[in-house]
Enzyme design. Sequence first.
Site, short mmCIF file in Angstrom:
data_model
loop_
_atom_site.label_atom_id
_atom_site.label_comp_id
_atom_site.label_asym_id
_atom_site.label_seq_id
_atom_site.Cartn_x
_atom_site.Cartn_y
_atom_site.Cartn_z
N HIS A 101 65.27 10.91 27.17
CA HIS A 101 64.22 11.09 26.84
C HIS A 101 62.63 10.55 26.87
O HIS A 101 61.54 10.60 26.30
CB HIS A 101 63.58 11.38 25.50
CG HIS A 101 65.44 12.22 24.87
ND1 HIS A 101 66.69 12.09 23.81
CD2 HIS A 101 65.16 14.27 24.88
CE1 HIS A 101 67.46 12.80 23.94
NE2 HIS A 101 66.62 13.82 24.47
N HIS A 137 67.27 18.05 31.27
CA HIS A 137 68.33 16.93 31.45
C HIS A 137 69.41 17.21 32.31
O HIS A 137 70.80 17.32 32.61
CB HIS A 137 69.20 16.90 30.37
CG HIS A 137 68.48 16.12 29.24
ND1 HIS A 137 67.80 14.77 29.20
CD2 HIS A 137 68.47 16.53 27.36
CE1 HIS A 137 66.98 14.39 27.90
NE2 HIS A 137 67.15 15.56 26.63
#
Lengths: 333, 266
Positions: free
Chosen positions: A219, A57
Site C-alpha cells: 500500500h 493491486h
Amino acid sequence: MKKLINDPADVVDEMLDGMVAAYPDSLRRLEGNEVLVRADAPVDGKVGVVSGGGSGHEPTHAGYLGEGMLDGAAAGEIFTSPTADQLEAMIEECDAGEGVLSVVKNYEGDVMNFDTAAEMVEMEDVDVRQVVVDDDVAVEDSLYTSGRRGVCGTILVHKVAGAAAARGDDLDTVVEHAEGVIDNVGTMGTALTSCVTPEKGEPTFDLGEDEIELGIGIHGEPGTERVDMMPADDVADHLTEAVLEDLDLDAGTEVLTIVNGMGGTPLSELFVVERRVDELMDEHDLEVWDAWVGDYMTSLDMEGCSITVCALDEERKELLAAPADTPALTVRD
Amino acid sequence: MTDEIDQGAAVEAAVQAVADRLADEKRYLTDLDSAIGDADHGANMNRGMQAAVEAVADADEDDPATLVQLVGRTIVSEVGGAAGPLYGGSAMIASKELADGITAESTVAFGEAFLEKVQDRGGANVGDKTMVDALTPAVHTYKKSIEQDDLPPLAALAKAVDAAHRGVDYTVPIRASKGRASYLGWRSVGHQDPGATSTLYILEALLGVAEEHLEGPVEEDATSPRVPDEEPAGDGPAAGGENGPPEGGENGGPSSEADDSEADEG
C-alpha cells in the site's frame, strides 16, 4: 504525474465496468456495489470462495475470478478495505448453500470489515468461514504491529482453496487446504520507486535515485529498511534468504516460487531476478516444482518485486495443478 | 413501561446530536489522524453520522433497538476502514440490549456489549492508544455509578464523560501498539488518539441530549429519585480546554483549540 484516469474518485467504479466489458461472459457486477462475481455465481453444490481488499493491486482480486479460483471479489477504494455491507452482499451472492470461505489479507481494516460482514450474513444463516493470510516475513508479529501483512502468497490460497471447492470438498476441508498454504508460505518485497495513488497524484514516499526500500507492504507504506541500490542478484539474495530463513524448510522440499512485479517493473527484469531465485533454490537443495513470474499482486505503478516461496506436499501440488480459468491465471489439464 | 414513541424520538435526537458534534469536530479529528494515522477519521465519521441521521429519519420503525441497529449498519456501510466496523459493527451487536427500551439497566448493558465488541474486534486493551482508552473508563464508570453508587442515569453519564475525558488525555503521552499509529512506534508519543477523541465527543453529545431530552424515559425506569444534574453534569464536557499534545511533534501536530465544540467549521 500523468495518469490515464478521468476523475480520481471514479477510478474503481470505471475499472470494474471496464473489466466486465472485457470479460462479459465470465464476470458480472453486483448492482450498486463495487463487487464482481463469476457470471454463473453461485455455482450449485460448491463451496463459495471469495476475497477482496483495496484496489490498486490488480490483477488482485477480480483477475482471479473464475473456474477453479474465486467466486467473488470485492474492490475497495484504492488501498482501502471494502465496506462490510459490500462484503456481505458478495458473500450472500456466492453462497449456493454449501457455505463460503473468505480469504482475507491481514490488514486491520480488511479483517474487521470481513468480520463484520460475517456477523451480518450469519444472521441470514449463511455458513461463512474466513482465513487470514499473513505471509509477509518482513514484519514481525509482535506487540507493536498488528501481525504480519498478507501479500502475494494470497494468490496461492485463492488457487488451492478454489481448486478444493471446485472438486467438491466441503467447507471444513476447503478451510483446511487454505490454512495449509498459509502455514507454508512466505513473501518479502522491495520497492525501487514509490507508487502514485490517483487521489494524491504524487509519490507516497520519497526515495532517492540510488536507494531502495526493503520489506515493503503493498500500500505504498515504507519498508522496514532503506538501503543503497544494488544489483538484481543481491536484491534476490536478500529477499529470498529472508523468506527461506522464516520458512526453515528441510532439504529436498518441493516448492513453488513467485517473482511478482509490483506494477512498474518490466518482465525482463523479473526474469533476471527469477534466474537468481532458481539458483538459490538449488543452493538450498530445494526442488522447484513450479515457478511463476509476472504481475500477480501489484502496488499501482510501483517499481520493484516480491519473492514468494511456498512449500508443497502432494495435496497442495494436486490443487495447484488443477485447472483454473480466470482472466489473470489459467491452468490447463 | 415507557412510551416507545418518546424513546424513538430520543434516539433520533441523540443521533442528530452526535452527528452535529462530529460535524463540528471533523477538521480537528482529521488533524489528529493525520499526525499518527491516515488522515480520514474526521471526514469518515462525519460522513457516517450524516447518513445515519437520514437513515433514522426515513425509518418506519421507532423502537430504540431497531433504530440503533440501523445506525450501526449505516456506519458500517458508509465509513469502512477500521472505524466503520468498530463503531458501526459494535452498535449493531449492542443494539440487542435495548430490545426492552432505554432504561438505566439496558444502557449499562449496551455500553458493556459495545465495549466488549470493540475490544474483541480490534484486539486493543487499555494503554494501546485507541478508542478503548476513552471507552473503557466511561463504561466502567457508568456501570459503577448506576449499580453501586445508585446515581441517576444522567449523573452517571456525566461521570462517564469525565472518565472518558481523562482517558483521552491519557492517550497523549503513551506509545501506540494497535491500529495504524502502531507502525510509528515511538513517533506516536505526544499525539492525542483520534479514536479516543471521537468516542469522547460522542459521549458528550449523548450527555447533552440526555440533559434536555431523555429525563422522562430514563428516569422513569431508574430506581433513583429526581436527578441532581447540576454539579456532575456541569463540569464534564466544559472542562479540559487544553489537551493538545504536550510536545508539538514534527508533523505539525493537532492544534489544541478544538475542545470547544462550537469552535470549528460548521
